[in-house]
Design a protein around this motif. Structure first.
Motif, PDB file in Angstrom:
ATOM      1  N   VAL A 214      -0.157 -23.715 -75.247  1.00  0.00           N
ATOM      2  CA  VAL A 214      -1.135 -22.949 -76.031  1.00  0.00           C
ATOM      3  C   VAL A 214      -2.064 -22.225 -75.062  1.00  0.00           C
ATOM      4  CG1 VAL A 214      -2.859 -23.025 -77.863  1.00  0.00           C
ATOM      5  CG2 VAL A 214      -1.001 -24.694 -77.846  1.00  0.00           C
ATOM      6  N   CYS A 215      -2.216 -20.901 -75.270  1.00  0.00           N
ATOM      7  CA  CYS A 215      -3.020 -20.049 -74.386  1.00  0.00           C
ATOM      8  C   CYS A 215      -4.137 -19.377 -75.183  1.00  0.00           C
ATOM      9  CB  CYS A 215      -2.153 -18.969 -73.738  1.00  0.00           C
ATOM     10  SG  CYS A 215      -0.700 -19.599 -72.868  1.00  0.00           S
ATOM     11  N   PRO A 216      -5.261 -19.036 -74.536  1.00  0.00           N
ATOM     12  CA  PRO A 216      -6.367 -18.443 -75.283  1.00  0.00           C
ATOM     13  C   PRO A 216      -6.191 -16.969 -75.627  1.00  0.00           C
ATOM     14  CG  PRO A 216      -6.961 -18.702 -72.980  1.00  0.00           C
ATOM     15  CD  PRO A 216      -5.630 -19.336 -73.148  1.00  0.00           C
ATOM     16  N   SER A 217      -5.336 -16.236 -74.896  1.00  0.00           N
ATOM     17  CA  SER A 217      -5.177 -14.799 -75.143  1.00  0.00           C
ATOM     18  C   SER A 217      -3.711 -14.429 -75.276  1.00  0.00           C
ATOM     19  CB  SER A 217      -5.808 -13.988 -74.007  1.00  0.00           C
ATOM     20  OG  SER A 217      -5.048 -14.123 -72.816  1.00  0.00           O
ATOM     21  N   ARG A 218      -3.459 -13.322 -75.966  1.00  0.00           N
ATOM     22  CA  ARG A 218      -2.090 -12.850 -76.151  1.00  0.00           C
ATOM     23  C   ARG A 218      -1.450 -12.455 -74.825  1.00  0.00           C
ATOM     24  NH1 ARG A 218      -2.973  -8.780 -81.346  1.00  0.00           N
ATOM     25  NH2 ARG A 218      -3.729 -10.368 -82.830  1.00  0.00           N
ATOM     26  N   GLU A 219      -2.241 -11.813 -73.962  1.00  0.00           N
ATOM     27  CA  GLU A 219      -1.693 -11.360 -72.684  1.00  0.00           C
ATOM     28  C   GLU A 219      -1.221 -12.536 -71.837  1.00  0.00           C
ATOM     29  OE1 GLU A 219      -3.779  -8.108 -74.430  1.00  0.00           O
ATOM     30  OE2 GLU A 219      -4.467 -10.144 -74.057  1.00  0.00           O
ATOM     31  N   LEU A 220      -2.008 -13.597 -71.791  1.00  0.00           N
ATOM     32  CA  LEU A 220      -1.625 -14.770 -71.010  1.00  0.00           C
ATOM     33  C   LEU A 220      -0.414 -15.460 -71.629  1.00  0.00           C
ATOM     34  CD1 LEU A 220      -2.067 -16.707 -68.711  1.00  0.00           C
ATOM     35  CD2 LEU A 220      -3.834 -17.861 -70.042  1.00  0.00           C
ATOM     36  N   ALA A 221      -0.365 -15.544 -72.967  1.00  0.00           N
ATOM     37  CA  ALA A 221       0.784 -16.156 -73.638  1.00  0.00           C
ATOM     38  C   ALA A 221       2.063 -15.373 -73.333  1.00  0.00           C
ATOM     39  CB  ALA A 221       0.540 -16.222 -75.144  1.00  0.00           C
ATOM     40  N   GLY A 251       0.115  -9.894 -83.763  1.00  0.00           N
ATOM     41  CA  GLY A 251       0.616  -8.612 -83.288  1.00  0.00           C
ATOM     42  C   GLY A 251       2.121  -8.516 -83.302  1.00  0.00           C
ATOM     43  N   ILE A 252       2.803  -9.639 -83.585  1.00  0.00           N
ATOM     44  CA  ILE A 252       4.266  -9.664 -83.709  1.00  0.00           C
ATOM     45  C   ILE A 252       4.601 -10.020 -85.152  1.00  0.00           C
ATOM     46  CG2 ILE A 252       6.396 -10.785 -82.930  1.00  0.00           C
ATOM     47  CD1 ILE A 252       5.078 -11.350 -80.278  1.00  0.00           C
ATOM     48  N   ASP A 253       5.610  -9.363 -85.692  1.00  0.00           N
ATOM     49  CA  ASP A 253       6.008  -9.608 -87.076  1.00  0.00           C
ATOM     50  C   ASP A 253       6.332 -11.087 -87.279  1.00  0.00           C
ATOM     51  OD1 ASP A 253       6.818  -9.379 -89.664  1.00  0.00           O
ATOM     52  OD2 ASP A 253       8.790  -8.524 -89.196  1.00  0.00           O
ATOM     53  N   LYS A 417      -8.464  -2.378 -78.698  1.00  0.00           N
ATOM     54  CA  LYS A 417      -7.171  -1.697 -78.778  1.00  0.00           C
ATOM     55  C   LYS A 417      -6.153  -2.586 -79.473  1.00  0.00           C
ATOM     56  CE  LYS A 417      -7.814   1.113 -74.610  1.00  0.00           C
ATOM     57  NZ  LYS A 417      -7.618   2.433 -75.232  1.00  0.00           N
ATOM     58  N   ASP A 418      -5.172  -1.975 -80.127  1.00  0.00           N
ATOM     59  CA  ASP A 418      -4.175  -2.796 -80.811  1.00  0.00           C
ATOM     60  C   ASP A 418      -3.190  -3.384 -79.796  1.00  0.00           C
ATOM     61  OD1 ASP A 418      -2.060  -0.938 -80.279  1.00  0.00           O
ATOM     62  OD2 ASP A 418      -2.679   0.254 -82.010  1.00  0.00           O
ATOM     63  N   GLN A 419      -2.369  -4.322 -80.260  1.00  0.00           N
ATOM     64  CA  GLN A 419      -1.519  -5.087 -79.354  1.00  0.00           C
ATOM     65  C   GLN A 419      -0.524  -4.212 -78.602  1.00  0.00           C
ATOM     66  OE1 GLN A 419      -2.102  -8.182 -78.658  1.00  0.00           O
ATOM     67  NE2 GLN A 419      -0.440  -8.303 -77.170  1.00  0.00           N
ATOM     68  N   GLU A 420       0.049  -3.227 -79.271  1.00  0.00           N
ATOM     69  CA  GLU A 420       1.034  -2.356 -78.618  1.00  0.00           C
ATOM     70  C   GLU A 420       0.402  -1.581 -77.470  1.00  0.00           C
ATOM     71  OE1 GLU A 420       3.059   0.155 -81.353  1.00  0.00           O
ATOM     72  OE2 GLU A 420       3.968  -1.490 -82.482  1.00  0.00           O
ATOM     73  N   GLU A 421      -0.808  -1.049 -77.679  1.00  0.00           N
ATOM     74  CA  GLU A 421      -1.498  -0.313 -76.613  1.00  0.00           C
ATOM     75  C   GLU A 421      -1.782  -1.217 -75.428  1.00  0.00           C
ATOM     76  OE1 GLU A 421      -4.448   3.063 -77.943  1.00  0.00           O
ATOM     77  OE2 GLU A 421      -4.707   1.344 -79.273  1.00  0.00           O
ATOM     78  N   ARG A 422      -2.232  -2.441 -75.706  1.00  0.00           N
ATOM     79  CA  ARG A 422      -2.555  -3.366 -74.624  1.00  0.00           C
ATOM     80  C   ARG A 422      -1.315  -3.729 -73.827  1.00  0.00           C
ATOM     81  NH1 ARG A 422      -6.308  -7.504 -78.101  1.00  0.00           N
ATOM     82  NH2 ARG A 422      -5.875  -8.954 -76.401  1.00  0.00           N
ATOM     83  N   GLU A 423      -0.231  -4.030 -74.506  1.00  0.00           N
ATOM     84  CA  GLU A 423       1.003  -4.393 -73.814  1.00  0.00           C
ATOM     85  C   GLU A 423       1.546  -3.228 -73.001  1.00  0.00           C
ATOM     86  OE1 GLU A 423       3.834  -5.961 -76.551  1.00  0.00           O
ATOM     87  OE2 GLU A 423       2.632  -7.732 -77.047  1.00  0.00           O
TER      88      GLU A 423
END
Length: 576
Positions: A214-221, A251-253, A417-423
């Motif tokens: 379990v991670c605190p942020s989407r980017e780290l996960a 951010g993922i279906d 920013k939305d997830q796609e932009e961040r990724e």
């Protein structure tokens, strides 16, 4: 009482006569000697006189200990059922893994000599010796080849001690500076556990996970999942049983994630919110889950995920191996973590909250209106890629726009920013298509940018923990890097004192603007050595104590804002 005679009243100032010899007053046979009893008030007054006066420093330490007791006296990090039924586990899970004979035969003194050589501090019972070679940890050949392909030839200090502890099934608290290889410490044992379970009894549809991170942020996960998937692919290509991993985050279906869960998964890497949603909607279960790792655990508690984690724990059906990792693990989180762990081992490489010694830290005094212009000069210090941190999302956008106008290839990342932009931004930056990444602290926790030579703090953060995480994006895996931080009169004296002491600890050059700052805690330094604690026990800052902790004040204000007003009109619990 005849004739109206009155009895004489006792004199309040007189004391009753007490015989001091062996004869009574009327000459009768000798009786026992009677001593005058001392009152409790008199005894207390006497004790106060005999007790040495408490110094201001000792009083401050006593008050700090009381504050820490109040902070850490919170609910244990257990599931609702375990708390309600008083369930407490006393033995660690057994994995069947044992270190080689030559390692088991090391004496405690020999093991301690190895730890001292690599500056490893370990606390706990029945400790395993550190292992200096991946082969001796008995990883399969494809894992060793994958490590070699990533130019990882020998374990780092946290891996030397942490991997044997986790492979043996022990619960662990891991603290090491950023870029020290913590991800592999929990990822490789989880893959070995999943492989063992798959060989024993293959997972069927709808079963799993065997373990999760379990991670605190989407980017780290996302980053952690990519690391794990690389080793899974290498093992599959070598003919070992196929393991399946799944990234669970917003951010993922959700249907895509649900379809993967129906096929059965061994490893899940998740953020707390989406994980809780899937469990609540019964799209997944933790019936066979034996492994739980909380990466950047202190950050998750600070972000308010504590109750989410406790709710996730309530879905476990049996005991699990629990791990907690971070670069900054202050005492309050450590005490909190121990409530969830069974006979834990704490592995610490360097002081919790200390900066990476491979990073050259430079501090510049820059006026607020001159920051943008000076930023362009700083970008000339090193070749790209360069990471720039700012506090506010609006500042990130302004810096990004300014750099684009000046012809700099830059991208930006922040929570707006939305997830796609961040990724997309992070992928372009990692691939070398963009030279500069401008970001808020969303990019400071755990993200691995292996080739970054320079980190610029356009704004100093409000908490020294965030500074440590930010500059840790460079100087990773033994490489050196540079961190430049802009300061001015907008910063509080507390954060500047923390920065000054952090620079002193890392033996870095201290600029004159910090040198002239007076240390209000100078008289406490000797007492700190005696007590074994340095600086603030709440956040790890060296320039202040817990009574002046900016992080604690900020969290208390946030808690007051979130308190409901039950009486209306700003009454109890309302705004004042």
């Amino acid at each position: 009482m005849q004739g109206g005679a009155q009895l004489p009243l006792p004199n309040p100032d007189s004391t009753p006569a007490v015989p001091v010899s062996g004869h009574s007053a009327n000459g009768a046979a000798p009786g026992p000697v009677v001593q005058a009893k001392e009152s409790l008030l008199a005894a207390a007054a006497k004790a106060r006189k005999e007790k040495p006066a408490e110094t201001e420093a000792e009083k401050m330490l006593r008050e700090e200990q009381e504050i820490m007791r109040n902070i850490t006296s919170r609910k244990a990090l257990k599931s609702v059922m375990e708390n309600a039924q008083g369930i407490s586990y006393t033995r660690n899970l057994k994995t069947g893994w044992k270190p080689p004979l030559k390692v088991r035969q090391l004496s405690e003194d020999q093991a301690q000599d190895l730890r001292d050589r690599f500056h490893i501090i370990v606390e706990g019972e029945n400790l395993l010796p550190p292992i200096l070679d991946f082969k001796d940890m008995k990883f399969p050949a494809p894992v060793l080849r994958q490590l070699a392909s990533k130019n990882i030839s020998r374990p780092t200090p946290i891996q030397m001690q942490g991997l044997p502890v986790i492979l043996a099934g022990r619960d662990m608290i891991g603290v090491a500076f950023t870029g020290s290889g913590k991800t592999l410490v929990f990822a490789l044992p989880l893959l070995m556990l999943s492989l063992q379970e798959e060989v024993r009894m293959p997972l069927e549809g709808g079963e799993g996970p065997v373990g999760m991170i379990v991670c605190p942020s989407r980017e780290l996960a996302r980053q952690t999942h990519e690391v794990i998937q690389g080793y899974i692919t290498a093992m599959k290509e070598d003919g070992l049983p196929e393991l399946r991993s799944l990234l669970v985050m917003g951010g993922i279906d959700m249907r895509t994630q649900t379809d993967a869960l129906r096929r059965g998964v061994h490893v899940i890497v998740a953020t707390p919110g989406r994980l809780k949603d899937l469990l609540h909607k019964k799209r997944m279960n933790l019936d066979v889950c034996k492994f739980l790792c909380l990466d950047e655990a202190d950050r998750m508690v600070d972000m308010g995920f504590e109750e989410d984690i406790r709710e996730v724990l309530s879905y476990f059906k049996a005991q699990r191996q629990t791990l907690m990792f971070s670069a900054t693990m202050p005492m309050k989180i450590k005490a909190f973590a121990e409530s969830a762990l069974v006979d834990p081992v704490t592995v610490n490489v360097g002081r919790a909250g200390a900066a990476n010694l491979d990073v050259i830290q430079e501090v510049e005094y820059v006026k607020q209106e001159a920051k943008l212009v000076y930023l362009l000069e700083c970008l000339q210090k090193t070749a790209p890629p360069v990471l720039v941190f700012a506090e506010k999302t609006a500042d990130v956008d302004d810096i990004h726009e300014y750099l684009l106008v000046k012809g700099v290839e830059a991208v930006a990342v922040h929570g707006g920013k939305d997830q796609e932009e961040r990724e997309a931004a992070i992928d372009e930056f990692k691939a070398g298509k963009k030279d500069v990444l401008v970001a808020t602290d969303v990019a400071s926790k755990g993200l691995d940018f292996p080739d970054i030579q320079h980190v610029i703090n356009y704004d100093m953060p409000d908490e020294i923990e965030n500074y440590v995480h930010r500059i840790g994006r460079t100087g990773r895996c033994g490489k050196t890097g540079i961190a430049t931080s802009f300061i001015n009169k907008n910063q509080s004296e507390s954060i500047l004192l923390d920065l000054k002491h952090l620079l002193q600890e890392a033996k870095q050059r201290i600029p004159p603007v910090l040198t002239v700052l007076e240390d209000p805690l100078e008289e406490l330094r000797e007492l700190e050595k005696a007590s074994g604690t340095r600086g603030c026990t709440y956040c790890g800052g060296l320039g202040h104590r817990i009574g002046d902790c900016p992080k604690l004040r900020s969290q208390n204000r946030e808690q007051q804002r979130n308190t409901k007003d039950y009486f209306g009109s700003g009454g109890f619990g309302g705004e004042t």
